[in-house]
Every structure is written in C-alpha cells, then in structure tokens.
Design a protein around this motif. Structure first.
Motif, short mmCIF file in Angstrom:
data_model
loop_
_atom_site.label_atom_id
_atom_site.label_comp_id
_atom_site.label_asym_id
_atom_site.label_seq_id
_atom_site.Cartn_x
_atom_site.Cartn_y
_atom_site.Cartn_z
N PRO A 47 0.86 -1.18 0.00
CA PRO A 47 0.00 0.00 0.00
C PRO A 47 0.90 1.23 0.00
O PRO A 47 1.91 1.27 0.71
N GLU A 51 4.84 7.67 -1.63
CA GLU A 51 6.05 6.86 -1.47
C GLU A 51 6.92 6.88 -2.72
O GLU A 51 7.78 6.03 -2.90
N LYS A 104 -4.72 2.89 4.98
CA LYS A 104 -4.02 1.64 4.63
C LYS A 104 -4.96 0.44 4.63
O LYS A 104 -4.91 -0.40 3.73
N ASP A 204 -3.89 -2.89 11.32
CA ASP A 204 -4.26 -3.99 10.43
C ASP A 204 -3.45 -5.25 10.71
O ASP A 204 -3.99 -6.36 10.76
N HIS A 248 -3.08 2.87 18.15
CA HIS A 248 -3.67 1.77 17.38
C HIS A 248 -3.59 0.46 18.17
O HIS A 248 -4.53 -0.33 18.18
N1 GDD Z 1 -2.95 3.14 -0.36
C1 GDD Z 1 -2.69 3.73 0.82
N2 GDD Z 1 -3.62 4.62 1.33
N3 GDD Z 1 -1.57 3.44 1.49
C2 GDD Z 1 -1.33 4.05 2.66
C3 GDD Z 1 -2.23 4.98 3.23
C4 GDD Z 1 -3.44 5.27 2.51
O1 GDD Z 1 -4.27 6.06 2.93
N4 GDD Z 1 -1.72 5.42 4.41
C5 GDD Z 1 -0.54 4.77 4.57
N5 GDD Z 1 -0.29 3.97 3.52
C6 GDD Z 1 0.89 3.11 3.30
C7 GDD Z 1 2.21 3.83 3.44
O2 GDD Z 1 2.61 4.44 2.25
C8 GDD Z 1 3.12 2.69 3.87
O3 GDD Z 1 3.59 1.95 2.79
C9 GDD Z 1 2.21 1.82 4.73
O4 GDD Z 1 0.86 2.13 4.33
C10 GDD Z 1 2.37 2.08 6.24
O5 GDD Z 1 2.17 3.45 6.48
P1 GDD Z 1 3.21 4.36 7.32
O6 GDD Z 1 2.70 5.74 7.35
O7 GDD Z 1 4.61 4.10 6.86
O8 GDD Z 1 2.98 3.70 8.70
P2 GDD Z 1 4.02 3.32 9.84
O9 GDD Z 1 5.06 2.43 9.34
O10 GDD Z 1 4.40 4.53 10.53
O11 GDD Z 1 2.92 2.52 10.68
C11 GDD Z 1 3.00 1.29 11.32
O12 GDD Z 1 1.86 1.27 12.13
C12 GDD Z 1 0.64 1.22 11.47
C13 GDD Z 1 -0.45 1.30 12.51
O13 GDD Z 1 -0.31 2.46 13.25
C14 GDD Z 1 3.01 0.10 10.36
O14 GDD Z 1 3.29 -1.07 11.11
C15 GDD Z 1 1.71 -0.06 9.64
O15 GDD Z 1 1.74 -1.29 8.93
C16 GDD Z 1 0.57 -0.05 10.64
O16 GDD Z 1 -0.64 -0.08 9.91
#
Ligand code: GDD
Ligand code: MN
Length: 351
Positions: A47, A51, A104, A204, A248
């Motif tokens: 997702p 990026e 996501k 998730d 979360h």
């Molecule tokens: N298509 C889509 N739409 N992708 C998204 C969206 C959206 O609205 N929001 C975030 N993503 C994608 C990001 O581009 C990335 O590849 C992935 O989802 C995770 O998002 P990050 O913003 O990088 O999250 P993180 O790594 O800080 O967050 C961690 O915690 C989350 C829960 O709080 C990760 O472990 C995530 O997997 C988890 O969902």
C-alpha cells in the motif's frame, strides 16, 4: 511513610512484572519447523501513499528477496505524486490507483480482492527485508496461519533493545501466537481470512494476527526474517509516530480483550492479557508510583533514582532503559490519543 511505601510498591510492580514476563517468555523457543515444499503463488501487496521517493528501492528489495519464487506484486496507491513514473522499469508490477486516500486498511482489503495468490503478503513501502521471504513463508503450513518479521537495525547497540522486544514476540509465538504483528512483513494463507472479515482499524497487522488466533491458527514471529524500517529522525515527528502507532495498539487490545478472554486457548489468553496490561495499566504504575514517592519523600526518591541510574554505565541496560521509559510515556499519550476514535487515515510523519 505509608504513601512512600505504596509508591515503592507500585513502581516496583511496574518493573518486576515485565521483567518476570520477559525472563519466562524469552526462554521459549519456536519448536515449529519450516518445510521445504515449493511455495505456491505469493501475492505481495504494497500500500502506498506518497512513497514515490522510496518505491524503486522497495521493489528492487522485494524482487531480490523473492528470487526464484512465483510472485505477483501489487501496489495500491492513493497519492498524486506521480509514482507511475518510477514503475516504468517494473513492467510486471500491477498498479491499482485509488481515487481518494482512504487509509491503509481499505487499500489492503481492496488489493486482497484483486489478488490471486494462495499466500498474501502485506509490506510497508518504507520497510527493507534483510532475509529472503521464504525464511518466513516456509513456516506457513498446518496450524501456522500467519507469519511476521522481526525488527532489525544496523546498529549493534540499537539492536540490544530491539532484540528485547523481538525475543518477547518470538517467545509469545512459541507459546502459541503473538498478538502484535509488524506491518513491515505480514503473510498469511488466503483461505483463512476474507477481506470482509477484517475490521476497519488502524492496526491492520496485529488485527489479522489476532483474528487468525481466535480461529485456532497460530500467528508467529520468525527470528530469521529480519526487516529494517525507517523511523522519523526529528523528535516531534518521532513522538507523533510513536503515539499514533501506540494508540492503534491500545485500541487493538481493548477491542479484543473480552473476546480473547472468552475463547478457550489458555496460552493465547495469557499472552493477550499480559500485553493488554503492558499497553494500558502498566505505564500508569510508573507515573503513579514515582509521583507518590516524589511527593512523600523527594530527597530519598532522588537518591533512589540516582542509584538506579548508576546501572546506566552498562551499555545494554542503558539502551533498554532509554527505550523503555520514553515508551511508557508514549503509551500514556497514546491512550489519550486513542480516545479520539479509530484513526484510519493518518498524517505521514517525515522519515
Ligand atoms: N494506499 C494507501 N492509502 N496506502 C497508505 C495509506 C493510505 O491512505 N496510508 C498509509 N499507507 C501506506 C504507506 O505508504 C506505507 O507503505 C504503509 O501504508 C504504512 O504506512 P506508514 O505511514 O509508513 O505507517 P508506519 O510504518 O508509521 O505505521 C505502522 O503502524 C501502522 C499502525 O499504526 C506500520 O506497522 C503499519 O503497517 C501499521 O498499519
Ligand atoms: Mn513503517
């Protein structure tokens, strides 16, 4: 003196409880063995939201770590950053464009619907796999329904505290399942879960692990599947990141704790109850205990803190303490943040 004693008791409980849990759980070793059977078609879902700058490195890494496997790679993107431009050299990658940014979880569910593999892998764009994906996927069979990675860093000292958390995840996996999965690499057997069953939540990864565990399948963390993740460098960004992720998890535990406690798997219940405690009540014991001590006997308390900080000369201890204490504060902030409701679309922190 009564207040002081109470403060000491509560503070001690804060530390003794997780240390006890750690010493028991970290001795558990995964007895499950990987199989050598050829892997079926693997759907790798990435997702993405803004990026573009990372996606080529990510795709190269994914293809390198799945060499020889039968994979379909799906990017589901909800940005307007021109990510298409970067995908020209990857003709075999499927790109699904979303009209709006809906978070996501919706992206993952939609990509699941449009994918064909028997194994579904979800991986964040900012995560780089160190080990071949098969290290983890070869555990997926029989009762093992889902697998996740462990988090790694290139700095040895940094790893001392990461290993602490990784050891807990792997130990919980050895008991039965870990209720905390890492979005950097989550894999599961498609036939065990439909996208419709996955609730619209922020965590998730951990939700999928818990859902499968409630169905009687194991969700385990594989120590030989190491992943490096980018994290924010600026302190305020870091705090916002920690708080969001923490909230979360807090919501994840509170949402599921009753369901899990009513289920019949004793080992999973123990782990789930412990993690719920560590994410909710535990951090308050540190604040309340220390406040009582400081309030009733400030000088003695400062002395105790000074003596305790002497342990900080030990590098490993220092690293763990310096990760543990801010984590407790972030968890308390997370609980307030969690009251806002489920945040599905979050602000992207600068990494
Ligand atoms: N298509 C889509 N739409 N992708 C998204 C969206 C959206 O609205 N929001 C975030 N993503 C994608 C990001 O581009 C990335 O590849 C992935 O989802 C995770 O998002 P990050 O913003 O990088 O999250 P993180 O790594 O800080 O967050 C961690 O915690 C989350 C829960 O709080 C990760 O472990 C995530 O997997 C988890 O969902
Ligand atoms: Mn990430």
């Amino acid at each position: 003196m009564l207040l002081f004693d109470l403060g000491v008791l509560i503070t001690s409980l804060h530390f003794v409880q997780p240390i006890g849990y750690y010493s028991v759980i970290s001795k558990r070793k995964l007895s499950t063995t990987p199989t050598n059977r050829p892997l079926p078609l693997i759907s790798i879902i990435i997702p993405t939201y803004n990026e573009r700058a990372r996606i080529r490195k990510k795709l190269k890494n994914v293809f390198e770590k799945t060499k020889g496997e039968n994979v379909e790679v799906i990017i589901i993107d909800s940005s307007k950053d021109g990510i298409e431009e970067e995908l020209r050299e990857f003709s075999d990658v499927k790109l699904i464009k979303q009209q709006n940014r809906t978070g996501k979880i919706h992206a993952v569910k939609e990509a699941m619907r449009q994918s064909k593999g028997d194994i579904v892998v979800v991986t964040d764009a900012d995560a780089i796999w160190i080990d071949p994906l098969s290290n983890a996927l070869s555990y997926l069979n029989g009762k093992v329904g889902a697998v996740t990675c462990v988090k790694h860093s290139y700095g040895e000292l940094e790893n001392s505290y990461r290993d602490f958390y990784n050891d807990v995840r792997v130990g919980e996996s050895a008991m039965f399942s870990t209720p905390i999965f890492n979005g950097e690499m989550v894999a599961f057997n498609r036939n065990l879960i439909t996208p419709e069953e996955i609730p619209t939540v922020g965590a998730d990864d951990s939700t999928i692990a818990t859902l499968l565990s409630l169905k009687g399948y194991r969700a385990i963390s594989i120590p030989t599947m190491r992943v490096v993740e980018e994290s924010p460098k600026k302190i305020l960004e870091y705090l916002s990141w920690k708080t969001r992720r923490g909230s979360h998890l807090v919501r994840h535990f509170l949402r599921n704790v009753i369901k899990v406690m009513r289920s019949s798997n004793k080992d999973f219940k123990i782990v789930f109850a412990e993690e719920t405690y560590l994410h909710t009540v535990g951090p308050w014991f540190l604040i309340i205990g220390l406040s009582l001590m400081l309030f009733s006997a400030p000088v003695i308390t400062m002395g105790v803190i000074a003596i305790a900080s002497l342990f900080m000369v030990n590098k490993r201890f220092r690293k763990i303490a310096l990760a543990w204490i801010p984590n407790q504060i972030a968890l308390i902030l997370s609980q307030f943040f969690a009251m806002k409701g489920e945040v599905i679309v979050w602000r992207k922190e600068l990494k």
